[in-house]
Design a protein around this motif. Structure first.
Motif, PDB file in Angstrom:
ATOM      1  N   GLY A 111     -13.313  14.970  13.225  1.00 46.81           N
ATOM      2  CA  GLY A 111     -14.208  14.544  12.152  1.00 46.81           C
ATOM      3  C   GLY A 111     -14.369  13.045  12.101  1.00 46.81           C
ATOM      4  N   LEU A 112     -14.575  12.514  10.910  1.00 45.74           N
ATOM      5  CA  LEU A 112     -14.796  11.078  10.751  1.00 45.74           C
ATOM      6  C   LEU A 112     -13.595  10.275  11.216  1.00 45.74           C
ATOM      7  N   LEU A 113     -13.892   9.267  12.026  1.00 46.72           N
ATOM      8  CA  LEU A 113     -12.852   8.391  12.554  1.00 46.72           C
ATOM      9  C   LEU A 113     -12.873   7.044  11.818  1.00 46.72           C
ATOM     10  N   ALA A 114     -14.084   6.502  11.612  1.00 45.61           N
ATOM     11  CA  ALA A 114     -14.209   5.223  10.916  1.00 45.61           C
ATOM     12  C   ALA A 114     -15.636   5.028  10.434  1.00 45.61           C
ATOM     13  N   VAL A 115     -15.767   4.400   9.255  1.00 42.61           N
ATOM     14  CA  VAL A 115     -17.051   3.954   8.726  1.00 42.61           C
ATOM     15  C   VAL A 115     -16.835   2.504   8.313  1.00 42.61           C
ATOM     16  N   PRO A 116     -17.056   1.555   9.229  1.00 46.08           N
ATOM     17  CA  PRO A 116     -16.649   0.165   8.969  1.00 46.08           C
ATOM     18  C   PRO A 116     -17.226  -0.436   7.701  1.00 46.08           C
ATOM     19  N   HIS A 117     -18.469  -0.135   7.373  1.00 47.60           N
ATOM     20  CA  HIS A 117     -19.093  -0.779   6.217  1.00 47.60           C
ATOM     21  C   HIS A 117     -18.589  -0.228   4.883  1.00 47.60           C
ATOM     22  N   LEU A 118     -17.824   0.847   4.947  1.00 49.37           N
ATOM     23  CA  LEU A 118     -17.169   1.365   3.747  1.00 49.37           C
ATOM     24  C   LEU A 118     -15.657   1.134   3.813  1.00 49.37           C
ATOM     25  N   ARG A 119     -15.238   0.358   4.831  1.00 49.67           N
ATOM     26  CA  ARG A 119     -13.823   0.027   5.024  1.00 49.67           C
ATOM     27  C   ARG A 119     -12.957   1.287   5.150  1.00 49.67           C
ATOM     28  N   TYR A 120     -13.541   2.313   5.772  1.00 54.17           N
ATOM     29  CA  TYR A 120     -12.772   3.546   5.994  1.00 54.17           C
ATOM     30  C   TYR A 120     -12.378   3.631   7.462  1.00 54.17           C
ATOM     31  N   ALA A 121     -11.101   3.884   7.712  1.00 49.83           N
ATOM     32  CA  ALA A 121     -10.606   4.104   9.064  1.00 49.83           C
ATOM     33  C   ALA A 121      -9.480   5.124   9.004  1.00 49.83           C
ATOM     34  N   ARG A 122      -9.651   6.234   9.715  1.00 51.29           N
ATOM     35  CA  ARG A 122      -8.583   7.235   9.775  1.00 51.29           C
ATOM     36  C   ARG A 122      -7.472   6.707  10.672  1.00 51.29           C
ATOM     37  N   SER A 123      -6.256   6.834  10.257  1.00 51.71           N
ATOM     38  CA  SER A 123      -5.137   6.322  11.039  1.00 51.71           C
ATOM     39  C   SER A 123      -4.286   7.487  11.537  1.00 51.71           C
ATOM     40  N   PRO A 124      -3.889   7.451  12.815  1.00 53.01           N
ATOM     41  CA  PRO A 124      -4.259   6.445  13.819  1.00 53.01           C
ATOM     42  C   PRO A 124      -5.636   6.765  14.408  1.00 53.01           C
ATOM     43  N   GLY A 125      -6.172   5.824  15.107  1.00 53.35           N
ATOM     44  CA  GLY A 125      -7.416   6.054  15.844  1.00 53.35           C
ATOM     45  C   GLY A 125      -8.580   5.229  15.379  1.00 53.35           C
ATOM     46  N   GLY A 126      -8.793   5.175  14.054  1.00 56.35           N
ATOM     47  CA  GLY A 126      -9.985   4.511  13.563  1.00 56.35           C
ATOM     48  C   GLY A 126      -9.859   3.018  13.376  1.00 56.35           C
ATOM     49  N   ASP A 127      -8.622   2.528  13.380  1.00 55.31           N
ATOM     50  CA  ASP A 127      -8.416   1.095  13.163  1.00 55.31           C
ATOM     51  C   ASP A 127      -9.064   0.287  14.293  1.00 55.31           C
ATOM     52  N   GLY A 128      -9.795  -0.720  13.905  1.00 58.79           N
ATOM     53  CA  GLY A 128     -10.392  -1.614  14.896  1.00 58.79           C
ATOM     54  C   GLY A 128     -11.775  -1.224  15.366  1.00 58.79           C
ATOM     55  N   CYS A 129     -12.278  -0.062  14.953  1.00 58.35           N
ATOM     56  CA  CYS A 129     -13.651   0.304  15.308  1.00 58.35           C
ATOM     57  C   CYS A 129     -14.610  -0.624  14.560  1.00 58.35           C
ATOM     58  N   GLU A 130     -15.582  -1.194  15.265  1.00 60.00           N
ATOM     59  CA  GLU A 130     -16.465  -2.195  14.680  1.00 60.00           C
ATOM     60  C   GLU A 130     -17.924  -1.782  14.802  1.00 60.00           C
ATOM     61  N   ALA A 131     -18.706  -2.153  13.791  1.00 60.29           N
ATOM     62  CA  ALA A 131     -20.158  -1.978  13.818  1.00 60.29           C
ATOM     63  C   ALA A 131     -20.757  -3.182  13.110  1.00 60.29           C
ATOM     64  N   GLN A 132     -21.164  -4.168  13.872  1.00 58.77           N
ATOM     65  CA  GLN A 132     -21.696  -5.414  13.311  1.00 58.77           C
ATOM     66  C   GLN A 132     -23.215  -5.358  13.290  1.00 58.77           C
ATOM     67  N   TYR A 133     -23.791  -5.533  12.104  1.00 59.67           N
ATOM     68  CA  TYR A 133     -25.247  -5.525  11.984  1.00 59.67           C
ATOM     69  C   TYR A 133     -25.809  -6.836  12.531  1.00 59.67           C
ATOM     70  N   ILE A 134     -26.727  -6.724  13.491  1.00 55.14           N
ATOM     71  CA  ILE A 134     -27.340  -7.928  14.070  1.00 55.14           C
ATOM     72  C   ILE A 134     -28.851  -7.892  13.951  1.00 55.14           C
ATOM     73  N   GLY A 135     -29.384  -6.915  13.207  1.00 60.50           N
ATOM     74  CA  GLY A 135     -30.830  -6.850  13.045  1.00 60.50           C
ATOM     75  C   GLY A 135     -31.496  -6.321  14.292  1.00 60.50           C
ATOM     76  N   ALA A 136     -32.826  -6.319  14.274  1.00 64.69           N
ATOM     77  CA  ALA A 136     -33.606  -5.825  15.398  1.00 64.69           C
ATOM     78  C   ALA A 136     -34.657  -6.843  15.746  1.00 64.69           C
ATOM     79  N   GLY A 137     -35.413  -6.554  16.803  1.00 60.50           N
ATOM     80  CA  GLY A 137     -36.489  -7.450  17.227  1.00 60.50           C
ATOM     81  C   GLY A 137     -36.032  -8.280  18.407  1.00 60.50           C
TER      82      GLY A 137
END
Length: 461
Positions: free
Chosen positions: A424-450
């Motif tokens: 199931g869910l491992l990590a949702v970075p923007h909600l500061r959710y990370a299942r441990s172990p496994g989800g720590d350190g997963c990143e999703a940085q918003y950089i926009g588009a174009g």
């Protein structure tokens, strides 16, 4: 295997002046500043334009204790393409220029060949530059290319931005989300002068027969330029029109950036809150441009929606505060507490992708995502939108009962990037959710588009 069609240097037009080093330096100056000892990549096909650019750029770089690497994307669309790439490499070697051939593997499209080849070429070039930490990629688009682009944009009903055609500097995004600078220093130089440059140096070039294939719209328009020149619509005048439109675009960009700095509040999760009253009070051309920029950044597309559709939306929003949400360009525009919430339309988000430990990728053309090298997960690690099922799962599993969800407006939650595995869910970075172990350190940085300079608030080149 077919042999390349080689044109001898004596075929260069005798009435055109070669492009000299000093003039080329002046063409490069507005694209600066450049780092000490710059490393430039130059896209080269073996044709006269790109060969001349390679020689000029190499001289320019050497004077600054830098170097050039010439890159040829071998597309395999013609029988002689591999031989052309090798021939270009042999010529460049005699000038002391490093050369790399980048093969385009896989299936080729049956239709839309030129557009697909152009996209694949830029993708391969950008990927090489990022992997080798080269910031600047030069292409040899010249005056005739610029004029044909203006005609193409006119035929498509483009506005002022389209008529500005190709900019001198443009941002490109590599597959992992890293950016490089695409530079076109020859936009004001006619092809005859580039051939004369090669002729002056005793350098032959390759003739590409596809440049005369009238099944392509760009080729037909390039041929039509001769006839239009007799009516006063010359290549030089069309290129000057593009330059003037580019100057107008820069002025509008400045006003648009100033408006957005006051009216728009971008969130790291990838949505924007727009002060409707402040936006509405701006001049129509500026508010329209700001709306296009926001829809482009939030919608995950290289360019904004079709101009006429954004114009209709802008007219409606300027006329009155909206009573209900609308969708456009992969975005939802939602009235919320006197402002406008612009967020990603969940159903338009990119499909889930599989990530390996240590891998960095670009997802939805908006987020730079990363899985730690030592990440622990069961089965494959997938990255996709959170969705309503993910939201429900968070409410069940988060220690705070899902109260962290309230930090993100409800309409923006389903499109949030979420990491999953077989459990199931491992990590949702923007909600500061990370299942441990496994989800720590997963990143999703918003950089926009174009793919143009500046993102949401900076200038569009």
């Amino acid at each position: 295997m077919n042999s390349p069609r080689i044109v001898p240097p004596g075929s260069a037009p005798g009435d055109a002046a070669p492009l000299r080093a000093g003039e080329f330096a002046r063409l490069m100056a507005p694209a600066g500043p450049f780092e000490p000892a710059p490393h430039l990549a130059v896209a080269v096909s073996g044709g006269p334009d790109s060969l001349a650019l390679s020689l000029l750029a190499a001289s320019w770089a050497r004077r600054r204790k830098g170097r050039v690497t010439a890159l040829t994307v071998e597309h395999g669309l013609r029988a002689e393409s591999a031989a052309e790439a090798r021939q270009a490499g042999r010529w460049l070697k005699t000038h002391g220029i490093s050369h790399r051939i980048l093969p385009w593997r896989g299936e080729k499209p049956a239709s839309g060949v030129q557009a697909a080849a152009r996209e694949a070429r830029l993708r391969h070039l950008a990927d090489w530059c990022v992997r080798h930490r080269v910031l600047h990629l030069l292409t040899a688009h010249q005056m005739e290319d610029q004029a044909a682009t203006v005609l193409l944009r006119l035929s498509a009903g483009s506005g002022g931005d389209g008529l500005a055609a190709m900019p001198l500097v443009q941002d490109l995004r590599a597959p992992d989300g890293a950016g490089i600078r695409l530079i076109r220093p020859l936009l004001a130089i006619p092809e005859a002068r580039l051939k004369a440059t090669l002729g002056n140096r005793g350098q032959a070039w390759i003739d590409d027969p596809s440049n005369r294939d009238r099944s392509y719209a760009r080729t037909r328009l390039t041929v039509a330029l001769d006839a239009l020149g007799g009516e006063g619509m010359s290549v030089a005048r069309l290129a000057r029109a593009a330059h003037r439109a580019g100057s107008d675009r820069a002025a509008l960009d400045s006003a648009c950036g100033e408006l957005l700095s006051r009216a728009a509040a971008p969130h790291p999760a990838g949505f924007v809150t727009l002060d409707w009253a402040c936006w509405r009070a701006a001049p129509e051309a500026v508010s329209l441009r700001a709306l296009i920029r926001l829809l482009t950044a939030v919608g995950g597309r290289p360019f904004g929606p079709r101009l006429e559709r954004v114009e209709r939306l802008s007219e409606s929003l300027r006329a009155a505060y909206p009573a209900r949400a609308v969708t456009l360009g992969g975005c939802r525009i939602i009235p919320r507490r006197g402002a406008l919430l612009i967020c990603r339309e969940p159903g338009a988000a990119e499909a889930a992708l599989t990530l390996k430990p240590g891998e960095r990728r670009l997802w939805d053309n908006r987020y730079r995502v990363h899985v730690p090298r030592r990440a622990e997960f069961r089965g494959a690690c997938m990255l996709g939108r959170l969705g309503s099922d993910g939201i429900a799962a968070l409410r069940r599993t988060m220690a705070d009962g899902g109260r962290a969800l309230e930090t993100i407006p409800a309409p923006a939650r389903p499109a949030l990037p979420a990491f999953r595995d077989l459990d199931g869910l491992l990590a949702v970075p923007h909600l500061r959710y990370a299942r441990s172990p496994g989800g720590d350190g997963c990143e999703a940085q918003y950089i926009g588009a174009g793919n143009r300079t500046g993102g949401v608030f900076g200038p569009v080149a």
